[in-house]
Structure formats: C-alpha cells, structure tokens
Scaffold this motif. Structure first.
Motif, PDB file in Angstrom:
ATOM      1  N   PHE A  79       0.752  -1.091   0.205  1.00 19.54           N
ATOM      2  CA  PHE A  79       0.121  -0.244   0.134  1.00 19.54           C
ATOM      3  C   PHE A  79       1.337   0.957  -0.004  1.00 19.54           C
ATOM      4  CE2 PHE A  79      -2.286  -3.786   1.417  1.00 19.54           C
ATOM      5  CZ  PHE A  79      -3.751  -3.232   1.002  1.00 19.54           C
ATOM      6  N   TRP A  80       0.657   2.452  -0.104  1.00 25.05           N
ATOM      7  CA  TRP A  80       1.117   4.042  -0.253  1.00 25.05           C
ATOM      8  C   TRP A  80       0.556   4.772   0.004  1.00 25.05           C
ATOM      9  CZ3 TRP A  80      -0.589   6.405  -4.550  1.00 25.05           C
ATOM     10  CH2 TRP A  80      -1.495   5.883  -5.547  1.00 25.05           C
ATOM     11  N   SER A  81       0.670   6.003   0.765  1.00 25.48           N
ATOM     12  CA  SER A  81       0.408   7.471   0.042  1.00 25.48           C
ATOM     13  C   SER A  81       1.482   7.997  -0.127  1.00 25.48           C
ATOM     14  CB  SER A  81      -0.155   7.060   1.354  1.00 25.48           C
ATOM     15  OG  SER A  81      -1.408   8.205   2.206  1.00 25.48           O
ATOM     16  N   LYS A  82       0.700   9.209  -1.156  1.00 25.32           N
ATOM     17  CA  LYS A  82       1.682  10.061  -1.820  1.00 25.32           C
ATOM     18  C   LYS A  82       3.533   9.318  -1.608  1.00 25.32           C
ATOM     19  CE  LYS A  82      -0.980  13.870  -0.880  1.00 25.32           C
ATOM     20  NZ  LYS A  82      -2.212  12.739  -1.085  1.00 25.32           N
ATOM     21  N   LYS A  84       3.317   6.864  -5.024  1.00 26.68           N
ATOM     22  CA  LYS A  84       3.135   5.867  -6.430  1.00 26.68           C
ATOM     23  C   LYS A  84       3.818   6.224  -6.827  1.00 26.68           C
ATOM     24  CE  LYS A  84      -0.755   6.085  -9.332  1.00 26.68           C
ATOM     25  NZ  LYS A  84      -0.955   6.695 -10.334  1.00 26.68           N
ATOM     26  N   LEU A 100      -2.097  -2.306  -5.733  1.00 28.92           N
ATOM     27  CA  LEU A 100      -3.593  -1.604  -6.777  1.00 28.92           C
ATOM     28  C   LEU A 100      -3.553  -1.790  -7.746  1.00 28.92           C
ATOM     29  CD1 LEU A 100      -6.631  -1.789  -6.428  1.00 28.92           C
ATOM     30  CD2 LEU A 100      -6.531   0.444  -5.986  1.00 28.92           C
ATOM     31  N   GLU A 101      -1.779  -0.590  -8.502  1.00 27.71           N
ATOM     32  CA  GLU A 101      -1.840  -0.499 -10.065  1.00 27.71           C
ATOM     33  C   GLU A 101      -1.608  -1.580 -10.282  1.00 27.71           C
ATOM     34  OE1 GLU A 101      -1.087   1.230  -7.610  1.00 27.71           O
ATOM     35  OE2 GLU A 101      -3.261   2.932  -7.437  1.00 27.71           O
ATOM     36  N   TRP A 131     -11.738  15.491  -9.405  1.00 32.66           N
ATOM     37  CA  TRP A 131     -11.247  14.621  -7.538  1.00 32.66           C
ATOM     38  C   TRP A 131     -12.312  15.409  -6.388  1.00 32.66           C
ATOM     39  CZ3 TRP A 131      -9.085  10.187  -7.613  1.00 32.66           C
ATOM     40  CH2 TRP A 131      -9.292   9.051  -5.683  1.00 32.66           C
ATOM     41  N   SER A 132     -12.375  16.923  -6.126  1.00 37.38           N
ATOM     42  CA  SER A 132     -13.262  16.836  -5.077  1.00 37.38           C
ATOM     43  C   SER A 132     -13.855  18.009  -5.434  1.00 37.38           C
ATOM     44  CB  SER A 132     -11.882  17.774  -4.307  1.00 37.38           C
ATOM     45  OG  SER A 132     -10.583  16.999  -4.229  1.00 37.38           O
ATOM     46  N   SER A 147      -9.603   0.598  -3.782  1.00 37.23           N
ATOM     47  CA  SER A 147      -8.630   0.371  -2.528  1.00 37.23           C
ATOM     48  C   SER A 147      -9.297  -0.662  -1.984  1.00 37.23           C
ATOM     49  CB  SER A 147      -9.063   1.779  -2.090  1.00 37.23           C
ATOM     50  OG  SER A 147      -7.890   2.623  -3.367  1.00 37.23           O
ATOM     51  N   PHE A 150      -9.328  -4.377  -2.100  1.00 39.57           N
ATOM     52  CA  PHE A 150      -8.237  -4.927  -2.242  1.00 39.57           C
ATOM     53  C   PHE A 150      -6.935  -4.836  -0.804  1.00 39.57           C
ATOM     54  CE2 PHE A 150      -3.552  -3.272  -2.661  1.00 39.57           C
ATOM     55  CZ  PHE A 150      -2.552  -4.770  -3.472  1.00 39.57           C
ATOM     56  N   SER A 174      -6.594  10.306   3.861  1.00 38.77           N
ATOM     57  CA  SER A 174      -5.588   9.619   2.749  1.00 38.77           C
ATOM     58  C   SER A 174      -6.803   8.610   2.934  1.00 38.77           C
ATOM     59  CB  SER A 174      -4.789   9.712   2.602  1.00 38.77           C
ATOM     60  OG  SER A 174      -4.341   8.245   3.797  1.00 38.77           O
ATOM     61  N   ILE A 175      -6.764   8.014   1.163  1.00 35.61           N
ATOM     62  CA  ILE A 175      -7.189   6.588   0.876  1.00 35.61           C
ATOM     63  C   ILE A 175      -6.620   6.099   1.580  1.00 35.61           C
ATOM     64  CG2 ILE A 175      -7.307   4.910  -0.562  1.00 35.61           C
ATOM     65  CD1 ILE A 175      -8.456   6.859  -2.591  1.00 35.61           C
ATOM     66  N   PHE A 176      -5.126   6.057   2.087  1.00 35.09           N
ATOM     67  CA  PHE A 176      -4.745   4.947   2.541  1.00 35.09           C
ATOM     68  C   PHE A 176      -5.058   4.525   4.207  1.00 35.09           C
ATOM     69  CE2 PHE A 176      -1.025   3.905   5.643  1.00 35.09           C
ATOM     70  CZ  PHE A 176      -1.116   2.738   4.965  1.00 35.09           C
ATOM     71  N   GLU A 180      -7.713   2.404   3.275  1.00 33.44           N
ATOM     72  CA  GLU A 180      -7.560   0.804   3.484  1.00 33.44           C
ATOM     73  C   GLU A 180      -7.248   0.203   4.807  1.00 33.44           C
ATOM     74  OE1 GLU A 180      -5.705   1.096  -0.513  1.00 33.44           O
ATOM     75  OE2 GLU A 180      -4.276   1.869   1.187  1.00 33.44           O
TER      76      GLU A 180
END
Ligand code: AVW
Length: 249
Positions: A79-82, A84, A100-101, A131-132, A147, A150, A174-176, A180
């Motif tokens: 997993f990751w955040s910022k 990529k 995920l990618e 996105w927002s 996400s 996964f 964040s999504i993470f 997640e």
C-alpha cells in the motif's frame, strides 16, 4: 442512404468519444489472461453510464469488483500514500510486491478519467468532475471502492510506503488512512510494515507523530513496524535483481 450516413456518423462520433478509453481498457486488460475483458468492461460501464457524474456512489462499482475480484497475495501486498512514483518505479522492475495498480482493475484504470452523462450512452474522458469537485464523483468512487476491496484481501505481512518529505505522512484524509487501514483485520493481517521513503530534504521520518496515530488505529493484534529507507536504496533494489526482496530494506 441519408439514414445510413446518419447512423454511420453517429456511431463514428460515439467511437471517437470513447475510443481512447475503450482501447486502453482492453489492451491493458488483455495482458491478464484469467479474466473475460468484455464482461469486466460491461460491469465497468454499468457503474456510471447514463448517470450524473457527481452521483456515482462507491457501491455503484460493486458489480465491477465482483466481475474481477482481487486475489489475496499474502506477504506481498503493498500500500502507499503520496509515494506513487517511487512505489511503481520499484514494482515495475521487481516482482517483490503487488500494488492495487498491478492488479487487473487497478492497472486498466490507472491514470484515466471517465464519466457518463444523464440521458446518454457515452463514456466521456474530458469535462468530468475533478477529484474534489463533488463527493460521489465517478473516478473517486471507483478508487475508493477498489482500494477497499484490495485492502479486504490483505493478509500476512503488509507493507506500506509513506512519504518522509511531507508534513503528515499518515494523513487521516488519505485513502490509505480512511479506506485501507480500517480494513486490515488481525485474523488476516499479521504485521503492518511501514517503509518511510526518505529523500535528501526529508522533513519527517518514522518518529513523526502521525505514525503514532497509525500505530493506535490499527486493529489490536496486528504488529506495527516502521523503517526509514532512502529513496536511492529503493531504486538500487529495483535495479539489482541479485538483492533478495527480503533484503531490500
Ligand atoms: P495519495 P492515498 N486529485 O497519494 O493514500 C486527483 O494521496 O489517498 O494516496 N487525484 C487524486 C487526488 C486529488 N486531489 N487525491 C488522490 N488522488 C488519486 C490506493 C491520484 O490518482 C492504493 F492502494 C493519486 O495518485 C494506495 O494504498 C491517488 O489518488 C492508496 O489507495 C492516491 O492518492 C493511495 O491513496
């Protein structure tokens, strides 16, 4: 002939509008042998076609996830955040981790923009909400749903790459953090291992207060570790297959 010309023009117009995303979707999908790409494409389209692009809830993608379920890959999930670019720069070269990618759904839609329109069968790739711009937007709802699915299959040792060059490496928005981490359950996940990516001008590391929040928010029974690793070490490991996956950091 006028009617035929009209039909030809209409179908050509439709093709031009959605040709790029259709061909990208299929050419990326066909690299994965075990899925029926036409079935996946149909399940994808039903999520957003003929809908207001700001009214596509996360659940709209449930049938898509069911058509291309994620397979658990214990001890290899990343997993990751910022982070990529550094993460994918690494996973592209080495077969140590799966993000995920790297899965079918994540890879076919990575970097794409799409949305539908009420009263239309088209898929647009321009003029879609950002996105927002609205909560239930077509693209964001997909990434949240994917996400979640996964993370639901995460198992064993789970790794996450966080960014040491920002103020809050573990950001609650964040999504993470929001999608997640809450899905990692102790009955499946043994450890959460954070790799903090350290660049020359890093402003945080494993001692950052936000990591305490992460440690506290994970399910009791999941052990936590964090390691500061320089970006150059990650790149070195990416380019040297003789370094074993487990010896990268
Ligand atoms: P991220 P997350 N505008 O690096 O933890 C457009 O913040 O959220 O990491 N696109 C955006 C925006 C935005 N404001 N914010 C996020 N994105 C998209 C899936 C963009 O494509 C994997 F499994 C960006 O590259 C990771 O563990 C991506 O969301 C986790 O979620 C990630 O944003 C990373 O999500």
């Amino acid at each position: 002939t006028a009617l035929i010309t009209l039909i030809l023009c209409l179908s050509l117009g439709l093709t031009v509008v959605s040709r790029n995303i259709t061909s990208t979707f299929f050419s990326r999908c066909e690299k994965f042998n075990e899925y029926d790409c036409k079935k996946v494409w149909d399940a994808f389209q039903q999520a957003y076609v003929n809908k207001d692009p700001c009214k596509v809830p996360v659940e709209a993608y449930d049938p898509l996830i069911a058509a291309a379920p994620f397979k658990p890959q214990c001890n290899r999930m990343m997993f990751w955040s910022k982070t990529k670019d550094v993460v994918h720069g690494f996973t592209e070269k080495r077969d140590c981790f799966v993000t995920l990618e790297d899965t079918l759904l994540g890879s076919v839609l990575d970097g794409l923009t799409w949305c539908g329109k009420e009263g239309s069968k088209d898929t647009n790739t321009t003029g879609c909400p950002g996105w927002s711009d609205c909560e239930n937007n077509t693209v964001r709802s997909f990434w949240i749903r994917a996400s979640a699915a996964f993370a639901d299959v995460a198992c064993g040792n789970v790794t996450a790459m966080l960014n040491g060059s920002i103020n809050t490496p573990f950001n609650p928005t964040s999504i993470f953090a929001s999608v997640e981490v809450p899905r990692f359950i102790a009955s499946r996940v043994k450890n959460l291992n954070v790799v903090m990516v350290i660049q020359k001008n890093n402003i945080s590391n494993c001692t950052d207060p936000s990591l305490k929040n992460l440690r506290q928010s994970i399910d009791t029974g999941i052990t936590f570790s964090c390691k500061d690793v320089s970006e150059s070490r990650i790149q070195e490991c990416g380019s040297k297959p003789e370094i074993a996956c487990g010896a990268c950091w």
